[in-house]
Design a protein around this motif. Structure first.
Motif, short mmCIF file in Angstrom:
data_model
loop_
_atom_site.label_atom_id
_atom_site.label_comp_id
_atom_site.label_asym_id
_atom_site.label_seq_id
_atom_site.Cartn_x
_atom_site.Cartn_y
_atom_site.Cartn_z
N PHE A 345 0.86 -1.18 0.00
CA PHE A 345 0.00 0.00 0.00
C PHE A 345 0.90 1.24 0.00
CE2 PHE A 345 -2.91 3.04 2.07
CZ PHE A 345 -4.10 2.76 1.42
N TYR A 346 0.77 2.08 -1.02
CA TYR A 346 1.73 3.18 -1.13
C TYR A 346 1.20 4.36 -1.93
CZ TYR A 346 2.60 0.84 -5.65
OH TYR A 346 2.45 0.24 -6.88
N ILE A 347 1.82 5.51 -1.67
CA ILE A 347 1.56 6.69 -2.48
C ILE A 347 2.43 6.59 -3.74
CG2 ILE A 347 1.75 9.21 -2.59
CD1 ILE A 347 1.31 9.30 0.42
N GLU A 348 1.81 6.70 -4.87
CA GLU A 348 2.55 6.62 -6.14
C GLU A 348 3.57 7.74 -6.23
OE1 GLU A 348 3.54 4.52 -8.58
OE2 GLU A 348 1.53 4.30 -9.43
N LYS A 349 4.77 7.41 -6.69
CA LYS A 349 5.83 8.41 -6.73
C LYS A 349 5.55 9.47 -7.80
CE LYS A 349 8.89 5.81 -9.84
NZ LYS A 349 10.22 5.15 -9.96
N GLY A 350 6.10 10.68 -7.55
CA GLY A 350 6.00 11.77 -8.51
C GLY A 350 7.22 11.87 -9.38
N ASP A 351 7.52 13.06 -9.86
CA ASP A 351 8.63 13.21 -10.81
C ASP A 351 9.75 14.11 -10.30
OD1 ASP A 351 7.34 15.63 -10.90
OD2 ASP A 351 6.86 15.57 -13.03
N SER A 353 13.03 14.73 -7.81
CA SER A 353 14.01 14.09 -6.95
C SER A 353 13.93 14.69 -5.55
CB SER A 353 15.42 14.28 -7.51
OG SER A 353 15.82 15.64 -7.40
N PHE A 354 14.58 14.03 -4.61
CA PHE A 354 14.58 14.53 -3.24
C PHE A 354 15.17 15.93 -3.17
CE2 PHE A 354 16.83 14.85 0.92
CZ PHE A 354 15.70 14.88 1.73
N ASP A 355 16.27 16.15 -3.88
CA ASP A 355 16.89 17.49 -3.89
C ASP A 355 15.95 18.53 -4.50
OD1 ASP A 355 19.18 16.55 -2.69
OD2 ASP A 355 20.29 16.30 -4.56
N GLU A 356 15.22 18.14 -5.52
CA GLU A 356 14.28 19.07 -6.14
C GLU A 356 13.12 19.39 -5.19
OE1 GLU A 356 14.70 18.13 -10.92
OE2 GLU A 356 13.49 16.78 -9.67
N VAL A 357 12.71 18.40 -4.39
CA VAL A 357 11.66 18.65 -3.40
C VAL A 357 12.15 19.69 -2.39
CG1 VAL A 357 10.33 17.65 -1.50
CG2 VAL A 357 10.58 16.38 -3.65
N VAL A 421 4.97 15.85 -4.77
CA VAL A 421 5.27 14.45 -4.48
C VAL A 421 6.60 14.08 -5.13
CG1 VAL A 421 4.51 12.05 -4.70
CG2 VAL A 421 2.82 13.86 -4.37
N GLY A 422 7.54 13.57 -4.33
CA GLY A 422 8.85 13.22 -4.85
C GLY A 422 8.86 11.88 -5.55
N ASP A 423 10.05 11.51 -6.05
CA ASP A 423 10.18 10.23 -6.75
C ASP A 423 10.91 9.18 -5.92
OD1 ASP A 423 12.84 10.99 -6.80
OD2 ASP A 423 13.04 11.03 -8.98
N ASP A 424 11.15 9.50 -4.64
CA ASP A 424 11.95 8.61 -3.78
C ASP A 424 11.08 7.64 -2.99
OD1 ASP A 424 10.92 10.77 -2.36
OD2 ASP A 424 12.58 10.85 -0.94
N LEU A 425 10.20 6.93 -3.70
CA LEU A 425 9.32 5.95 -3.05
C LEU A 425 10.15 4.89 -2.34
CD1 LEU A 425 6.58 4.49 -2.60
CD2 LEU A 425 6.86 3.48 -4.89
N THR A 426 9.84 4.64 -1.07
CA THR A 426 10.57 3.62 -0.32
C THR A 426 9.61 2.83 0.56
OG1 THR A 426 12.51 3.26 1.08
CG2 THR A 426 11.07 5.06 1.72
#
Length: 447
Positions: A345-351, A353-357, A421-426
């Motif tokens: 169960f997760y939030i879908e990643k965005g586009d 990067s963590f640095d961009e967030v 929403v970042g792209d760093d899904l973990t």
């Protein structure tokens, strides 16, 4: 008595006793847990478990029973216990024994590469991880936990409607919690790895992960109470999502325990938010081709770009709602009844990067850790007030670590207030996942 012989005799006995349909659910598992402390094996625990649960429908009611022993006496006990339990039920809920689906997806849940690993190799991994923590930084004064865990198991579901399903799974993971002390201040961090091959475990990387996290918290300080722009780090958002994922259960809405009752096909979140339940996820900790009722599982978007598209259902809740099961009928153990639970169960990643967030945040707070979720989060109202840690962000960079603050808000409001929403899904040793997000509307109490 072997399982097949036991099953046939059990079903025959159940039919003689008036059960219209019957089912067995069987688990057979093994788990090896190795704990390391001060370069010695502190704990070596090998647990083997076998369990069989029986359930059957009689007079429209369903009764449960369970055993760990396969013999003639157990057959009589299972049938009589389930029958007596069914006769005591007063509600009018329709119950189901499922005949199965035509197709089940192929899901990789078992990895030959980690089967039959020599325990000595696992011990050596643990010893090396602990040693690498102290080699990496001389300020490591203690190891709060260092474990290597391997587990495997199989599940079988068979019933009188012809259903006969089997699935096996295994997992190898390790974690370490080093404690650092610098200038009289102690902080800890966690390094971990989930592996499908023993070669994927790099003790130095795991040690570095834990030590670096602890180092980053040194010289933490509180901040003034006030309004701040806030980013929630992926692991912090995972802890929130874990605390509140039950609100997406149809069982909760039907019992009046979730504010999402009658909210399907309405906007309940920002258009940036898509939440997925995916039991077919590669390497997912809760991946499975079928649920514990034998319903074929499938990927579904619970929230799609802000709209609540479906709740999670088992067969009973789906019947009440005049819809189909979403394949989320799971048991917490072989001895429990079927409830509604998420898979991966997760939030879908965005586009971004963590640095961009962080650059988007500019100046504000990055919350990396919540504590007190069991007492500080109300799953019905959505309100939470949690002790928190993180970093003050300035010019899109970490300026200094922050602790001794409390972050408060409302989960349902938070979903609507996620702007990035970042792209760093973990998935941090969890089947719940999230990327880093930026949200408005949260309050911060400090000094």
């Amino acid at each position: 008595m072997n399982l097949n012989e036991f099953k046939e005799k059990l079903f025959d006995k159940a039919k003689e006793s008036g059960f219209e349909d019957s089912e067995i659910y069987v688990t057979n598992s093994e788990s090896l847990s190795i704990s390391i402390y001060k370069q010695e094996v502190e704990g070596y625990n090998l647990d083997k478990s076998f369990g069989l649960s029986f359930r059957g429908i009689i007079n429209g009611k369903i009764g449960y029973s369970h055993t760990r022993i396969l013999d003639e006496d157990s057959i009589d006990m299972l049938v009589n216990t389930a029958k007596n339990a069914a006769l005591l039920i007063e509600n009018e809920d329709t119950q189901f024994i499922y005949e199965g689906d035509k197709n089940y997806e192929d899901v990789v849940c078992y990895y030959e590469a980690i089967d039959n690993i020599d325990p000595k190799d696992l011990i050596n991994i643990g010893l090396e991880i602990e040693k690498e923590c102290k080699n990496y930084n001389e300020n490591v004064v203690n190891i709060r936990g260092c474990k290597v865990i391997y587990s495997k198991g199989d599940i079988q579901i068979s019933n009188t409607k012809g259903l006969d399903l089997k699935n096996k799974e295994n997992i190898l993971y390790t974690y370490v919690v080093p404690v650092l002390e610098i200038d009289g201040q102690k902080q800890d961090g966690t390094g971990y790895k989930i592996a499908t091959n023993i070669d994927e475990i790099n003790p130095r990387k795991i040690a570095k992960m834990g030590v670096d996290e602890a180092l980053s918290k040194i010289n933490s300080k509180s901040i003034e109470t006030g309004n701040y722009k806030i980013a929630l780090y992926n692991e912090a958002m995972v802890s929130l999502l874990s605390a509140f994922c039950g609100v997406f259960s149809a069982d909760a809405t039907q019992k009046g325990l979730s504010l999402l009752k009658d909210k399907e096909n309405t906007i309940i979140a920002s258009e940036n938010v898509t939440i997925v339940d995916n039991p077919l996820l590669e390497n997912g900790l809760s991946s499975a081709p079928f649920d514990d009722e034998g319903v074929a599982t499938f990927r579904k978007e619970i929230i799609s770009k802000g709209k609540l598209t479906t709740l999670l259902h088992n067969l009973k809740t789906a019947h009440k709602a005049n819809t189909k099961s979403t394949g989320n009928g799971f048991k917490s153990s072989y001895a429990s009844s079927v409830s509604v639970s998420p898979s991966n169960f997760y939030i879908e990643k965005g586009d971004k990067s963590f640095d961009e967030v962080l650059n988007t945040l500019g100046e504000g707070l990055l919350i990396t850790e919540f504590a007190g979720l069991h007492s500080g989060a109300n799953a019905i109202s959505g309100d939470f007030s949690l002790a928190s840690k993180g970093f003050y962000i300035k010019d899109g960079k970490k300026a200094y670590p922050v602790d001794q603050i409390t972050v408060a808000g409302n989960f349902f409001d938070l979903l609507k207030q996620i702007t990035v929403v970042g792209d760093d899904l973990t998935f941090p040793l969890s089947s719940i996942g999230s990327p880093t997000v930026i949200a408005t509307g949260l309050s911060v109490a400090g000094k």
